[in-house]
Write a protein that holds these residues in place. Structure first.
Motif, PDB file in Angstrom:
ATOM      1  N   ASP A  86       0.820  -1.219   0.000  1.00 52.26           N
ATOM      2  CA  ASP A  86       0.000   0.000   0.000  1.00 52.26           C
ATOM      3  C   ASP A  86       0.849   1.262   0.000  1.00 52.26           C
ATOM      4  O   ASP A  86       0.314   2.369   0.009  1.00 52.26           O
ATOM      5  CB  ASP A  86      -0.944   0.007   1.205  1.00 52.26           C
ATOM      6  N   ARG A 135      -6.025  -0.246   1.178  1.00 50.70           N
ATOM      7  CA  ARG A 135      -5.254   0.897   0.669  1.00 50.70           C
ATOM      8  C   ARG A 135      -4.510   0.504  -0.609  1.00 50.70           C
ATOM      9  O   ARG A 135      -4.350   1.320  -1.522  1.00 50.70           O
ATOM     10  CB  ARG A 135      -4.293   1.400   1.749  1.00 50.70           C
ATOM     11  N   ALA A 174      -9.862   2.853   5.736  1.00 44.82           N
ATOM     12  CA  ALA A 174      -9.288   2.190   4.564  1.00 44.82           C
ATOM     13  C   ALA A 174     -10.382   1.599   3.678  1.00 44.82           C
ATOM     14  O   ALA A 174     -10.327   1.707   2.444  1.00 44.82           O
ATOM     15  CB  ALA A 174      -8.319   1.092   5.005  1.00 44.82           C
ATOM     16  N   ARG A 177     -12.070   4.493   1.920  1.00 38.05           N
ATOM     17  CA  ARG A 177     -11.241   5.029   0.842  1.00 38.05           C
ATOM     18  C   ARG A 177     -11.265   4.127  -0.385  1.00 38.05           C
ATOM     19  O   ARG A 177     -11.272   4.595  -1.526  1.00 38.05           O
ATOM     20  CB  ARG A 177      -9.804   5.199   1.324  1.00 38.05           C
ATOM     21  N   SER A 178     -11.273   2.814  -0.153  1.00 42.48           N
ATOM     22  CA  SER A 178     -11.332   1.885  -1.268  1.00 42.48           C
ATOM     23  C   SER A 178     -12.677   1.996  -1.991  1.00 42.48           C
ATOM     24  O   SER A 178     -12.741   1.988  -3.229  1.00 42.48           O
ATOM     25  CB  SER A 178     -11.114   0.445  -0.773  1.00 42.48           C
TER      26      SER A 178
END
Length: 314
Positions: A86, A135, A174, A177-178
């Motif tokens: 990541d 990430r 995370a 965000r994905s």
């Protein structure tokens, strides 16, 4: 060797009898009896799988012999080049990703790998992604967007890893965000639910333009056991929870959550993995072809509209 599930015991008994007859040294002509038993076993298997309950479908979706990410990539993706890390903390073996060619077309491929034996399951954390895995997924989606490469994901997880260390490293952020990266890319994006699609851990790789699903896979916000533990304070009610959650491919297609159901070989994908993977490949190719003429703005709008429409009353 086929591993039989609890509800498949009558079929297992017939197949054991067939195997016994074939292995006998009797001088009698057993071919007619074997043929009769094989026809009976095939009919029983077909009848059984034609009326699976949501809980039975959950057991099929979790079958250890179903195609895994490495099996699917090995059969469908040429020149696969794994990409790791990541760029912030570490590499997560639960979420695998890389570049390759799908039927001649460059693609970014990623998905959950559960592992196939004790050692590999521990290595891949049973397919439960950690923050660094999500990430990594977001990083590679952005890379695919930069180079105008379509994205294909293969989802098979009970959910994102819930351990203390994962929470300390920002698991919720995370996953979010994905999911945000899924919505932001301007390239064709097809997600396939190939086993379990559990909670945000699945959604973070499945917020796609088109979602396809194996016939006997499941996709829900929580596992039936988890849902039962919350609602009834006991996991013994998992079968009731599975029914109530509408987690099967058939229910989700009717509700507009997924787009396409991929028919599995008789007895489930675990009985003929290569045939199942080929059917999956045909479905992915069809969806990518349908998306190929859209502009980046249209692809983003299509994806956003798809998810905003879910749950709205007619």
């Amino acid at each position: 060797m086929v591993t039989f599930l609890e509800f498949e015991k009558p079929v297992a008994e017939l197949e054991a009898r067939i195997k016994e007859l074939k292995g006998s040294s009797s001088s009698l002509d057993i071919a007619p009896e074997v043929e009769k038993l094989e026809a009976k076993a095939s009919k029983l298997l077909r009848d059984t799988y034609a009326k699976l309950t949501p809980w039975q479908k959950t057991m099929v979706a979790r079958h250890p012999a179903r195609p895994h990410f490495k099996d699917i990539v090995g059969r469908l993706i040429e020149d696969f080049t794994p990409l790791a890390g990541d760029r912030k903390f570490a590499e997560d073996a639960a979420i695998q990703a890389g570049l390759g060619r799908f039927r001649g077309q460059p693609v970014m491929v990623m998905g959950h790998e559960k592992g196939s034996d004790t050692a590999s399951r521990i290595k891949h954390n049973f397919g439960m992604g950690k923050p660094e895995g999500y990430r990594k997924a977001a990083r590679l989606m952005e890379l695919a967007d930069r180079f105008n490469v379509p994205i294909i994901t293969f989802v098979d997880t009970s959910g994102a890893f819930p351990g203390v260390q994962a929470e300390e490293r920002g698991q919720a952020e995370a996953v979010a965000r994905s999911t945000q990266a899924c919505l932001s890319v301007g390239v064709p994006f097809v997600a396939a639910i190939v086993g379990e699609g559990g909670s945000g851990g699945a959604l973070a790789l499945a917020t796609a333009n088109r979602i396809i699903m194996f016939e006997h896979s499941v996709y829900a916000v929580i596992s039936p056991e988890g849902c039962a533990s919350i609602l009834w304070r006991t996991a013994d009610k998992a079968a009731d929870a599975a029914e109530a959650m509408k987690q099967t491919a058939q229910d989700l297609k009717r509700l507009g959550v997924i787009d396409t159901i991929v028919e599995e070989p008789l007895g489930g994908a675990q009985r003929a993995p290569e045939e199942a993977i080929d059917r999956l490949g045909d479905a992915v190719a069809h969806e990518l072809q349908q998306l190929s003429g859209l502009t980046p703005a249209q692809l983003k709008a299509d994806r956003r509209g798809k998810f905003l429409a879910m749950g709205r009353a007619a």
